[in-house]
Design a protein around this motif. Structure first.
Motif, short mmCIF file in Angstrom:
data_model
loop_
_atom_site.label_atom_id
_atom_site.label_comp_id
_atom_site.label_asym_id
_atom_site.label_seq_id
_atom_site.Cartn_x
_atom_site.Cartn_y
_atom_site.Cartn_z
N THR A 135 -3.98 -15.71 -0.28
CA THR A 135 -3.92 -14.27 -0.56
C THR A 135 -5.14 -13.86 -1.35
O THR A 135 -5.44 -14.45 -2.39
N TYR A 265 -3.30 -6.92 4.93
CA TYR A 265 -2.20 -7.61 4.25
C TYR A 265 -1.70 -6.80 3.06
O TYR A 265 -0.49 -6.60 2.88
N LYS A 269 2.09 -5.37 3.20
CA LYS A 269 3.01 -6.24 2.46
C LYS A 269 4.20 -5.45 1.91
O LYS A 269 5.24 -6.03 1.59
#
Length: 332
Positions: A135, A265, A269
């Motif tokens: 991440t 992302y 998310k």
């Protein structure tokens, strides 16, 4: 492969761009086409091929008749969410610093002496392109509105009467549809004019959220398939038929502090952004603004943003609204 959307015989239809002069009509709009591809588990390009009709239209006539639409729309504008990320490009910190009248040397300053903007940019440079399975750093994120804030290519972009500035932002936009199982699917990419109020933002960066609640535009063409890592474009402003300001800009991952996957992302998310059926338009940021060169736009100025890989340029003229509607809240 590139698509547009247009009004044809009273209906919203997608069309394949065959040349600068001609487009080939498809049998549905882009949203329907994307959902077909998702349901069938096939690439968007295959869905396009299967949807081709025999009718071909004159591209310039669509422009002249104001029949162009954004290349992806939702039947209910409330289910199209428009968002973006900032400080994503390698030159964006310099632009932000110039806009806020800060020293560019802050990028090399001690951590405790950095502005929040510089600190955010540094996080992206150091961690915005993580390895697979990792991440990366969170980017700056903002909300612009729902589908009602999106203006069609060639249409006017309105600036509210209370705005202090009406500046272009030439960017790439990712266009997405959320599938029935809550999985985001990227339909493709488009040129975008994210359009912001830079005077409001400059006063205090905590007003960034206010400065972004403005109209925007993207298109006219949707690029399907892999995005080149390096893209070169031109952003310009015309006034009374003459060039007022013109500047090249760079975009694509090779010119960014963040990978597109990392930006996607950190947007998707959140469960609220994975609501089945929704459309998302996400602007990926820029490093080039006329405002940083002290340009003050006027009513009727025309913005033009061009990247050759995206076909025809995105063009919009500016309309400055003269009245602010009275807003009162009544108790029940």
């Amino acid at each position: 492969m590139r698509l547009i959307q247009c009004v044809h015989q009273g209906q919203v239809r997608a069309a394949l761009v065959e040349s600068e002069e001609q487009v080939r009509l498809l049998d549905c709009d882009t949203y329907t086409l994307a959902n077909r591809a998702i349901s069938a588990g096939q690439p968007m390009s295959d869905a396009v091929t299967a949807a081709m009709a025999d009718t071909r239209l004159d591209y310039q006539a669509l422009v002249d008749d104001k029949r162009l639409l954004p290349p992806l729309t939702h039947p209910d504008p409330a289910h199209c969410l428009v968002t973006g990320t900032g400080l994503t490009h390698l030159g964006s910190a310099d632009t932000r610093s110039a806009m806020h009248a800060q020293s560019q040397k802050q990028a090399q300053a001690a951590e405790e002496d950095m502005t929040d903007s510089m600190r955010m940019f540094k996080l992206g440079v150091e961690g915005g392109k993580p390895n697979a399975g990792e991440t990366g750093a969170q980017p700056e994120w903002f909300y612009k509105g729902d589908g009602q804030c999106v203006m069609a290519p060639e249409a006017e972009i309105p600036s509210p009467a209370f705005a202090q500035d009406a500046g272009e932002e030439p960017e790439l936009a990712g266009l997405y549809v959320i599938g029935e199982e809550g999985l985001p699917w990227r339909v493709g990419y488009a040129i975008g004019n994210e359009f912001s109020d830079h005077v409001t933002e400059r006063f205090n960066y905590l007003w960034l959220a206010h400065s972004k609640l403005r109209a925007c535009s993207f298109g006219p063409e949707l690029l399907i398939g892999e995005l080149p890592a390096h893209l070169e474009g031109t952003s310009s402003i015309q006034r009374n038929g003459e060039i007022l300001w013109k500047k090249p800009f760079l975009t694509g991952e090779a010119n960014m502090a963040h990978s597109l996957a990392n930006l996607e992302y950190h947007h998707f998310k959140y469960p609220g952004f994975r609501r089945p059926g929704d459309v998302h338009v996400h602007f990926f940021g820029t490093a080039t603004l006329s405002f940083a060169d002290n340009i003050k736009v006027r009513e009727g100025d025309r913005f033009e943003i061009c990247i050759n890989e995206f076909g025809r340029p995105l063009r919009n003229s500016l309309r400055i609204e003269t009245d602010t509607p009275a807003v009162t809240v009544k108790a029940l």
